[in-house]
Structures are given as C-alpha cells and as structure tokens.
Design a protein around this motif. Structure first.
Motif, mmCIF file in Angstrom:
data_model
loop_
_atom_site.group_PDB
_atom_site.id
_atom_site.type_symbol
_atom_site.label_atom_id
_atom_site.label_comp_id
_atom_site.label_asym_id
_atom_site.label_seq_id
_atom_site.Cartn_x
_atom_site.Cartn_y
_atom_site.Cartn_z
ATOM 1 N N ARG A 66 45.616 50.358 32.214
ATOM 2 C CA ARG A 66 45.085 50.949 33.446
ATOM 3 C C ARG A 66 43.618 50.565 33.663
ATOM 4 O O ARG A 66 43.188 50.266 34.786
ATOM 5 C CB ARG A 66 45.232 52.479 33.393
ATOM 6 C CG ARG A 66 46.644 52.963 33.653
ATOM 7 C CD ARG A 66 46.645 54.452 33.947
ATOM 8 N NE ARG A 66 46.248 55.228 32.778
ATOM 9 C CZ ARG A 66 47.089 55.663 31.846
ATOM 10 N NH1 ARG A 66 48.375 55.388 31.971
ATOM 11 N NH2 ARG A 66 46.650 56.360 30.826
ATOM 12 N N LYS A 69 43.456 46.861 34.619
ATOM 13 C CA LYS A 69 43.951 46.641 35.981
ATOM 14 C C LYS A 69 42.875 47.010 37.007
ATOM 15 O O LYS A 69 42.746 46.350 38.055
ATOM 16 C CB LYS A 69 45.213 47.478 36.223
ATOM 17 C CG LYS A 69 46.452 46.898 35.564
ATOM 18 C CD LYS A 69 47.681 47.764 35.852
ATOM 19 C CE LYS A 69 48.917 47.161 35.184
ATOM 20 N NZ LYS A 69 50.123 47.989 35.425
ATOM 21 N N ASP A 70 42.132 48.052 36.669
ATOM 22 C CA ASP A 70 41.047 48.439 37.553
ATOM 23 C C ASP A 70 39.982 47.342 37.613
ATOM 24 O O ASP A 70 39.461 46.994 38.689
ATOM 25 C CB ASP A 70 40.446 49.750 37.072
ATOM 26 C CG ASP A 70 39.454 50.331 38.070
ATOM 27 O OD1 ASP A 70 39.569 50.033 39.276
ATOM 28 O OD2 ASP A 70 38.565 51.092 37.623
ATOM 29 N N GLU A 72 40.522 44.203 36.962
ATOM 30 C CA GLU A 72 41.119 43.046 37.664
ATOM 31 C C GLU A 72 40.991 43.234 39.171
ATOM 32 O O GLU A 72 40.688 42.280 39.923
ATOM 33 C CB GLU A 72 42.589 42.911 37.257
ATOM 34 C CG GLU A 72 43.271 41.733 37.955
ATOM 35 C CD GLU A 72 44.773 41.722 37.736
ATOM 36 O OE1 GLU A 72 45.407 40.723 38.096
ATOM 37 O OE2 GLU A 72 45.312 42.733 37.211
ATOM 38 N N ARG A 73 41.222 44.482 39.608
ATOM 39 C CA ARG A 73 41.079 44.751 41.041
ATOM 40 C C ARG A 73 39.639 44.511 41.502
ATOM 41 O O ARG A 73 39.404 43.930 42.566
ATOM 42 C CB ARG A 73 41.503 46.203 41.312
ATOM 43 C CG ARG A 73 41.425 46.598 42.795
ATOM 44 C CD ARG A 73 41.745 48.064 42.943
ATOM 45 N NE ARG A 73 40.785 48.892 42.222
ATOM 46 C CZ ARG A 73 39.569 49.190 42.683
ATOM 47 N NH1 ARG A 73 39.152 48.729 43.857
ATOM 48 N NH2 ARG A 73 38.758 49.954 41.982
ATOM 49 N N LEU A 74 38.665 44.951 40.644
ATOM 50 C CA LEU A 74 37.270 44.722 41.000
ATOM 51 C C LEU A 74 36.957 43.234 41.066
ATOM 52 O O LEU A 74 36.178 42.787 41.927
ATOM 53 C CB LEU A 74 36.352 45.398 39.972
ATOM 54 C CG LEU A 74 36.194 46.914 40.063
ATOM 55 C CD1 LEU A 74 35.294 47.410 38.938
ATOM 56 C CD2 LEU A 74 35.621 47.306 41.417
ATOM 57 N N SER A 75 37.553 42.455 40.170
ATOM 58 C CA SER A 75 37.266 41.014 40.164
ATOM 59 C C SER A 75 37.852 40.305 41.381
ATOM 60 O O SER A 75 37.424 39.183 41.725
ATOM 61 C CB SER A 75 37.808 40.381 38.885
ATOM 62 O OG SER A 75 39.227 40.396 38.861
ATOM 63 N N MET A 76 38.856 40.926 42.023
ATOM 64 C CA MET A 76 39.468 40.303 43.201
ATOM 65 C C MET A 76 38.798 40.722 44.510
ATOM 66 O O MET A 76 39.030 40.108 45.570
ATOM 67 C CB MET A 76 40.964 40.673 43.269
ATOM 68 C CG MET A 76 41.792 40.074 42.134
ATOM 69 S SD MET A 76 43.528 40.518 42.284
ATOM 70 C CE MET A 76 43.955 39.739 43.834
ATOM 71 N N MET A 77 37.953 41.749 44.463
ATOM 72 C CA MET A 77 37.351 42.268 45.688
ATOM 73 C C MET A 77 36.528 41.220 46.452
ATOM 74 O O MET A 77 36.583 41.176 47.693
ATOM 75 C CB MET A 77 36.475 43.485 45.351
ATOM 76 C CG MET A 77 37.261 44.693 44.889
ATOM 77 S SD MET A 77 38.372 45.327 46.154
ATOM 78 C CE MET A 77 37.173 45.927 47.337
ATOM 79 N N TYR A 80 38.078 39.178 49.302
ATOM 80 C CA TYR A 80 38.393 39.812 50.578
ATOM 81 C C TYR A 80 37.128 40.214 51.340
ATOM 82 O O TYR A 80 37.199 40.913 52.335
ATOM 83 C CB TYR A 80 39.272 41.055 50.355
ATOM 84 C CG TYR A 80 40.546 40.752 49.598
ATOM 85 C CD1 TYR A 80 41.636 40.200 50.279
ATOM 86 C CD2 TYR A 80 40.642 40.988 48.233
ATOM 87 C CE1 TYR A 80 42.787 39.908 49.596
ATOM 88 C CE2 TYR A 80 41.795 40.708 47.550
ATOM 89 C CZ TYR A 80 42.887 40.156 48.228
ATOM 90 O OH TYR A 80 44.033 39.860 47.568
ATOM 91 N N ASN A 116 30.191 48.737 43.851
ATOM 92 C CA ASN A 116 31.393 48.660 43.000
ATOM 93 C C ASN A 116 31.152 49.218 41.593
ATOM 94 O O ASN A 116 32.097 49.645 40.925
ATOM 95 C CB ASN A 116 31.847 47.208 42.888
ATOM 96 C CG ASN A 116 32.536 46.726 44.148
ATOM 97 O OD1 ASN A 116 33.643 47.131 44.473
ATOM 98 N ND2 ASN A 116 31.860 45.851 44.889
ATOM 99 N N TRP A 166 42.336 36.014 36.295
ATOM 100 C CA TRP A 166 41.338 36.799 35.576
ATOM 101 C C TRP A 166 41.490 36.561 34.074
ATOM 102 O O TRP A 166 42.579 36.394 33.553
ATOM 103 C CB TRP A 166 41.427 38.273 35.927
ATOM 104 C CG TRP A 166 42.614 38.989 35.289
ATOM 105 C CD1 TRP A 166 43.896 38.910 35.667
ATOM 106 C CD2 TRP A 166 42.539 39.858 34.149
ATOM 107 N NE1 TRP A 166 44.683 39.653 34.871
ATOM 108 C CE2 TRP A 166 43.866 40.272 33.909
ATOM 109 C CE3 TRP A 166 41.515 40.318 33.335
ATOM 110 C CZ2 TRP A 166 44.186 41.137 32.878
ATOM 111 C CZ3 TRP A 166 41.835 41.176 32.321
ATOM 112 C CH2 TRP A 166 43.162 41.578 32.079
#
Length: 611
Positions: A66, A69-70, A72-77, A80, A116, A166
């Motif tokens: 978890r 994954k958080d 990873e989400r930050l690294s994809m921001m 966008y 972030n 990532w």
C-alpha cells in the motif's frame, strides 16, 4: 531389568515396598501427564507462533504494498501536469550541463513538490530533475544542489534504464544533499516522458525515510526479539530490524546455501543459532519480507511451563512421599508388632500378646495370633512341663524306694567277700554294678561330660565281658577335644546294649563293638558300630523314618523296647533337647552289622557347652 528389580524387591520390608509403591503410583502418572502436557503445549506454541508470524509477515508485505503504491502514484503525477512537463522540457540538454532556471519555474516546481509532500513525514524529499541536471525539490534550496550531475551516483542508472516504469532503489546516500548527515534513504524513481512523443523530459525521485518501515512494524504486534529483513527481487537489503543487542544476520542469510523459496516456513541455523524462518513475497513490488525468530524465544513460554511443571512435580513428590511415609507406617505398624511378637514366641516367650487395632484384617490377625499363643502356652504347660514333672516324679519315686547307701554298702560287702574268696571276677562285676547304679541313681543332671558317659559304658561293658568272655570285644576311639563336651545322660549305654543283644549275642564267634567320638569343626559325632547280623535295607529305612518322626512325651515314658531306654527314646530325647541341631541315624546292611550315629551341632544350648 524387571527381573532384577523384582529380585531386589524381595529383600525389602513391607513398609519400604508400600512407600515405593505409593510414590511410584503418584509419580508415574504425574510425570507422564507433565511430559505429555509439556510436549503438547510446546508443539501448540510452536504452531501458533509460526502461524502468527506468517500472518504478521503477510500483513507487513501488504502494508508495504500500500505504501509503495502510494509512492508509485506520486511518481506518475507529473505525467498528468502540463506545467511540470513544460518546465522540464525547457531545460533539456546533457546531464550536468544546466546552469540556472528562472525563479518563476523554481517557484512553480517548489509549490508542486511541496504540495505532494505535505503532511507526509516519511518522505524526505520529492525531486524533479531535468535532462540537463536542473534540480527542483521541495527541500530547502540551501540543503540541495540547484544543478546535479546524476552520473556521480551509480544507483541512478537504474532509473535511467527503467524505461518509464517505477523502480525502487535500496538504501543509499544521494550526493545532491549539500549537508551529509550520513542518513540513507530508499528512493522511488521514474523517467518522465512526454505522453505524446515518449521523449524523455526528466526524472522524478521520491526519497523515503527508513522510519516508514519502522512505523509499519510499530503498528503491528510483532515479536520484539525477532529479526525482520526486507529485500528486493535481487536479494538486496532494503530494511533490517534486529532484536536488542543482536548483530545483523543479513550477511549470514546471503551465505546460506540456497535462497529460501517464497512463502517457506522452516527452521534454519545462522551464526550458530536456530531461527524460525518465515518469508513472504509480494508479486506487486517484488519485495520479500523475512522474519527470523530465535527458537529460544519461541520456546520461552514452553521453558517457563517446563520449569513450573518440574517445581510442581517436586512439590507433589515431597507431599506424596510424606503421605506415603505416614500411610505406610500406619498400615504396617500392626504387622511389625505381630512380627516382633512372633520372634519372641519363637524364643519361647508364650506370654506375649499384641494390641488389636480395629476390625479389619490386621485386627483379625492380631486376635488370631493372641488366641494361638494362648493355646500354645496351654499345650506347652499341659504336655511338656507336665510330662517333665511326671518323669521327675517317677525318678523320685524310684529313688525313694531304694536307699542308695544301703545298696552301695551291700555291694561293697559282697565285693570284699569275693576278694577274700579269691574270686576277682565276682569282685569286678560287683564293683562295675555299683558304678552303674551310682551313675543312674545318684546323678540328677540331665547333661554330663562325654568322658563320664564313656566311663559308665565301660562299667557296663566290663559286666557283659564277664558274661560273654572273649566273644565280646569293644574298642574305643575318643578324641581328646570331645571329652569335655556335655551330652544327655544315658544315650550311649542303650546303643551298646542293642549291639550286644541284637547283633552279637546270637553269633557263635561273638563280635566287636566300636565306640568313637570326634569333633568336626562345630559338630560332635558319636558312633556305636558292630559287626553283627545287621538289618535289611528296607528295615533300616523304616527305622530311620521312625527316628525322624516328631517326638512325643508318651514315647519318652514307654519302656516297651528292650533295655528300658530304647533307640527311639534316644532319638526323641536328642530332638527334644537340640531340635534341628541333633540327629540320630542308622546305617548298615544285612550280615555286615549296624552303625548308629548321633550328630550334635555345637551351637546354642547344651551341646556347645564344656565343663
């Protein structure tokens, strides 16, 4: 082994047997129950601990998934956010060649990264890096370089080669921090590509403090003395928590023969210590969480239970032993009293009585014993003592009928008359007869020295030789050490008389009688042997059986046999005086004569005495 124990138990008294029996009856089931309980508890604790550790390790890995994954989400921001992509594309070029960036771009990037990282204490910094090395970060500008050349850090190559995916970088100390605190960070990195052209615009790095892993462990009820190791798919160490005072076991784990399969639960030895090895692998992150719990820690409760069981068993044994001593004493006290009383009865004390305890079997034994001793005492007085008194009365009556002095004086007068008439044989016969009468009448002792009995026999033989002449020959073989041993009176003369009348009297050539006495260690042997007609073997066996029969007082008093005191009378007297220590036996054969042997063991009363 069992036979040996049974053999040893025969030598123990009843009280000791009962004590051992009570102790074993309590100790055996108690020990068996303790062993079974301890083994079951130990196995259950091991099983529960293993299952608990498996669940905890699985939960740790789920929490790590978890968390990552958080990140990873930050690294994809940035992918966008068009503003971020535009700013990064402005500073393109070869890594490390960048010089500066506009303050407006710094401010926009600062706001983005800070937003972030807000309220995320586990994040040390979020960094956006352009291709030329321009460094945008939420960290204070004085704490990081404004331009960074990634080529000086080998670990950054993984981010460049990730192809946009990532990656998780093991603990490292980045060179872009101007103040080197020595702290190591785990980083999540990704290459930022233009969504339309897939051209590389820059990189994002998220530095994670190791406290993030510690917080995950602190939120779970994990064994404090266990080691936790987190490795990536290449078995590189990401995090390790050791128990207090323990050194790192990661190096020993790497040297283990083979990597343990994912999800394995087993026991391994590292650094000379046994551990419960539990491993769980995450298919998402590729991380493996390994728990190494010392076996001694797992079995701590088992040892405590074992110690408690041993102390409790020792207490129970002490209590049981005390109770066994009390119970065995109370149970065996009547038997011991009965035993002591029986010993006194064996020694001739028939007045002994025991106290009767209760109405149980011991009480019945006590009453039966008292009744038995009363009956024995009554019979003893009626039969033995009365018989002896009757015999003494008969002897006294016989003595009272004859005045011994008158008889002796008369015999002396006859002897003197024979001497005056030059008849020496008559004188010898009268003198011998006087000695016989003096020995049988005057002496009231029942035991006399052997030499006196031999002298009495010699007087009797002298009278018989005057009758039979040379047809009667008597030879003596008396050992010197046997002369002073005391024996019952009048036990040899009847044997010689039987040898004369039943062995030699009817023989035309007469015969010889041998009288011998010798001491062999603690035994006196007296033998009267003749070379007369003897007896057949069946007759000898029947005679020996009769001699070994239980003595009776009627037999002592009967005068049915020739010579007054016959062979049976002698045997009965020997048995009454000496018991098992005295014996009369007959040996011989038809036509070869008979030999009568009296054997007396020189111990105890009578036979062992000397004058």
């Amino acid at each position: 082994m069992v036979r040996r124990l049974l053999g040893l138990s025969k030598d123990l008294n009843l009280r000791t047997k009962l004590l051992l029996l009570f102790t074993l009856l309590i100790l055996f089931p108690l020990s068996l129950q303790g062993i079974v309980t301890y083994r079951h508890f130990s196995a259950t604790v091991d099983e529960k601990t293993e299952q608990f550790t498996v669940d905890i390790v699985r939960q740790i890995n789920a929490n790590l998934d978890r968390l990552l994954k958080d990140f990873e989400r930050l690294s994809m921001m940035p992918l966008y956010d068009q503003v971020v992509l535009t700013i990064l594309s402005k500073y393109d070029g070869e890594m490390g060649t960048g010089a500066w960036a506009s303050s407006d771009d710094y401010m926009k990037m600062k706001l983005y990264t800070s937003a972030n990282a807000y309220d995320r204490a586990e994040i040390r910094g979020i960094h956006l890096i352009s291709n030329s090395g321009i460094f945008f970060s939420n960290v204070d500008s004085m704490a990081v370089d404004s331009v960074w050349d990634s080529r000086q850090d080998e670990w950054f190559a993984e981010v460049e080669q990730s192809g946009g995916a990532w990656v998780l970088i093991p603990p490292h100390s980045p060179s872009y921090y101007t103040v080197n605190t020595g702290d190591a960070y785990i980083s999540v990195g990704r290459t930022i590509r233009d969504p339309d052209t897939l051209r590389t615009l820059g990189y994002i790095l998220i530095d994670i403090k190791l406290d993030a892993f510690r917080n995950i462990l602190s939120n779970l009820n994990f064994e404090q003395d266990a080691n936790v190791i987190v490795t990536d798919s290449r078995r590189r160490l990401l995090f390790e928590r050791n128990s207090a005072g323990e050194q790192s076991v990661y190096g020993d784990l790497l040297q283990h023969a083979e990597p343990q399969p994912y999800g394995s639960n087993q026991k391994i030895v590292l650094g000379g210590q046994s551990y419960l090895y539990v491993q769980h692998h995450s298919n998402y992150s590729g991380l493996s969480v390994i728990s190494l719990t010392p076996i001694k820690v797992i079995r701590k409760e088992s040892r405590e239970l074992g110690t408690f069981t041993l102390w409790f068993a020792a207490l129970c044994v002490a209590v049981v032993t005390l109770l066994a001593v009390i119970v065995s004493y109370r149970l065996t006290r009547p038997l011991i009293e009965l035993k002591k009383s029986m010993i006194r009865v064996e020694q001739g004390n028939f007045d002994r009585r025991i106290a009767v305890y209760g109405r149980d079997e011991f009480g019945q034994l006590g009453r039966g014993f008292n009744k038995m001793t009363e009956e024995i005492d009554r019979l003893f007085n009626e039969v033995f003592i009365l018989g002896i008194r009757e015999k003494e009365a008969e002897l006294s009556a016989l003595q009272s009928q004859i005045n011994p002095h008158f008889i002796y004086n008369t015999l002396e007068s006859i002897s003197m008359m024979a001497i005056r008439g030059n008849n020496a044989e008559v004188s010898d016969m009268v003198s011998a007869l006087g000695k016989l009468l003096r020995y049988t009448i005057d002496k009231v002792d029942r035991l006399v020295p052997l030499f006196e009995e031999i002298r009495f026999v010699q007087s009797y033989v002298r009278i018989q030789q005057l009758r039979y002449g040379e047809r009667l020959r008597v030879e003596y073989d008396i050992a010197e050490e046997a002369n002073l041993i005391v024996i019952p009176k009048l036990i040899l003369q009847p044997l010689v008389e039987n040898a004369v009348y039943h062995g030699i009297d009817e023989a035309e050539q007469g015969g010889t009688i041998w009288i011998s006495a010798l001491r062999f260690e603690d035994e006196l042997l007296i033998t009267v042997r003749d070379d007369g007609k003897g007896l057949a073997e069946p007759e000898i066996e029947a005679l020996n059986e009769r001699l070994r029969a239980t003595p009776s007082f009627q037999g002592l008093h009967s005068g049915g046999e020739r010579g007054g005191l016959g062979l049976s009378n002698i045997a009965q007297r020997i048995m009454l005086i000496y018991g098992d220590r005295g014996e009369v036996t007959v040996d011989g054969s038809l036509g070869q004569g008979l030999a009568v042997t009296i054997a007396i063991k020189l111990e105890g009363t009578g036979g062992g005495k000397h004058v």
